[in-house]
Design a protein around this motif. Structure first.
Motif, PDB file in Angstrom:
ATOM      1  N   ALA A   1       0.874  -1.162   0.175  1.00 47.11           N
ATOM      2  CA  ALA A   1      -0.080  -0.136  -0.123  1.00 47.11           C
ATOM      3  C   ALA A   1       0.914   1.184   0.014  1.00 47.11           C
ATOM      4  O   ALA A   1       2.000   1.161   0.451  1.00 47.11           O
ATOM      5  N   ASP A   2       0.455   2.448  -0.442  1.00 44.89           N
ATOM      6  CA  ASP A   2       0.984   3.735  -0.490  1.00 44.89           C
ATOM      7  C   ASP A   2       2.327   3.786  -1.381  1.00 44.89           C
ATOM      8  O   ASP A   2       3.210   3.635  -0.963  1.00 44.89           O
ATOM      9  N   PRO A   3       1.980   3.378  -2.694  1.00 44.40           N
ATOM     10  CA  PRO A   3       3.251   3.895  -3.674  1.00 44.40           C
ATOM     11  C   PRO A   3       3.982   5.021  -3.688  1.00 44.40           C
ATOM     12  O   PRO A   3       3.322   5.868  -3.631  1.00 44.40           O
ATOM     13  N   ARG A   4       5.237   4.687  -3.617  1.00 49.83           N
ATOM     14  CA  ARG A   4       6.126   5.991  -3.588  1.00 49.83           C
ATOM     15  C   ARG A   4       6.664   6.495  -4.872  1.00 49.83           C
ATOM     16  O   ARG A   4       6.837   7.686  -5.096  1.00 49.83           O
TER      17      ARG A   4
ATOM     18  N   HIS B   1       8.304  -0.186  -4.974  1.00 53.04           N
ATOM     19  CA  HIS B   1       8.458   1.088  -4.092  1.00 53.04           C
ATOM     20  C   HIS B   1       7.506   1.383  -3.252  1.00 53.04           C
ATOM     21  O   HIS B   1       6.847   2.514  -3.462  1.00 53.04           O
ATOM     22  N   TYR B   2       6.774   0.714  -2.399  1.00 60.01           N
ATOM     23  CA  TYR B   2       5.523   0.992  -1.722  1.00 60.01           C
ATOM     24  C   TYR B   2       6.025   1.206  -0.133  1.00 60.01           C
ATOM     25  O   TYR B   2       6.817   0.487   0.323  1.00 60.01           O
ATOM     26  N   THR B   3       5.104   1.791   0.544  1.00 62.91           N
ATOM     27  CA  THR B   3       5.538   2.123   1.930  1.00 62.91           C
ATOM     28  C   THR B   3       5.180   0.919   3.035  1.00 62.91           C
ATOM     29  O   THR B   3       6.122   0.730   3.615  1.00 62.91           O
ATOM     30  N   TYR B   4       4.278   0.390   2.850  1.00 63.78           N
ATOM     31  CA  TYR B   4       3.798  -0.679   3.490  1.00 63.78           C
ATOM     32  C   TYR B   4       3.651  -1.991   2.781  1.00 63.78           C
ATOM     33  O   TYR B   4       3.253  -1.955   1.724  1.00 63.78           O
ATOM     34  N   TRP B   5       3.963  -3.185   3.489  1.00 67.06           N
ATOM     35  CA  TRP B   5       4.081  -4.348   2.854  1.00 67.06           C
ATOM     36  C   TRP B   5       3.469  -5.395   4.056  1.00 67.06           C
ATOM     37  O   TRP B   5       3.744  -5.336   4.988  1.00 67.06           O
TER      38      TRP B   5
END
Length: 122
Positions: free
Chosen positions: A98-101, A108-112
């Motif tokens: 969730a929350d791709p940077r 390159h996501y913030t949450y995994w």
């Protein structure tokens, strides 16, 4: 703290189906884009599918188009990956994010999540 928890992996035979779930732990957390990735032994983490609430998509890797379907239930705060006509080459650990940077197809996501194993036997 936001946590993503995958479930639904398992061992299936070629041609069978599985549905993966990704539950977001914090109800106040909302993200426009979420994605699924997979990583096979000895390979890099690869994009599978992504969904964007604000429009566009869903998006799929060419290898899963027509077989996999990504969806979200915003009331349950859960994302799903319906996988049909599974093949041995789909065998991997599947991760939700969730929350791709960066661009949504890059890992390159913030949450995994912690990952769930999918094994397809021939």
């Amino acid at each position: 703290q936001v946590q993503l928890v995958e479930s639904g992996g398992g061992l299936v035979r070629t041609g069978e189906s599985l549905r993966l779930s990704c539950a977001v732990s914090r109800r106040t957390f909302s993200t426009d884009a979420m994605g699924w990735f997979r990583q096979a032994p000895g390979k890099e983490r690869a994009f599978v599918a992504a969904t964007i609430l604000s429009g566009g998509g869903p998006y799929y890797a060419d290898s899963v188009k027509g077989r996999f379907t990504v969806s979200r239930d915003n009331i349950k705060n859960t994302m799903y990956l319906e996988m049909n006509s599974l093949k041995p080459e789909d065998t991997a650990v599947y991760y939700c994010a969730a929350d791709p940077r960066e661009e949504i197809s890059t890992p390159h996501y913030t949450y995994w999540g912690q990952g769930t194993q999918v094994t397809v036997s021939s």
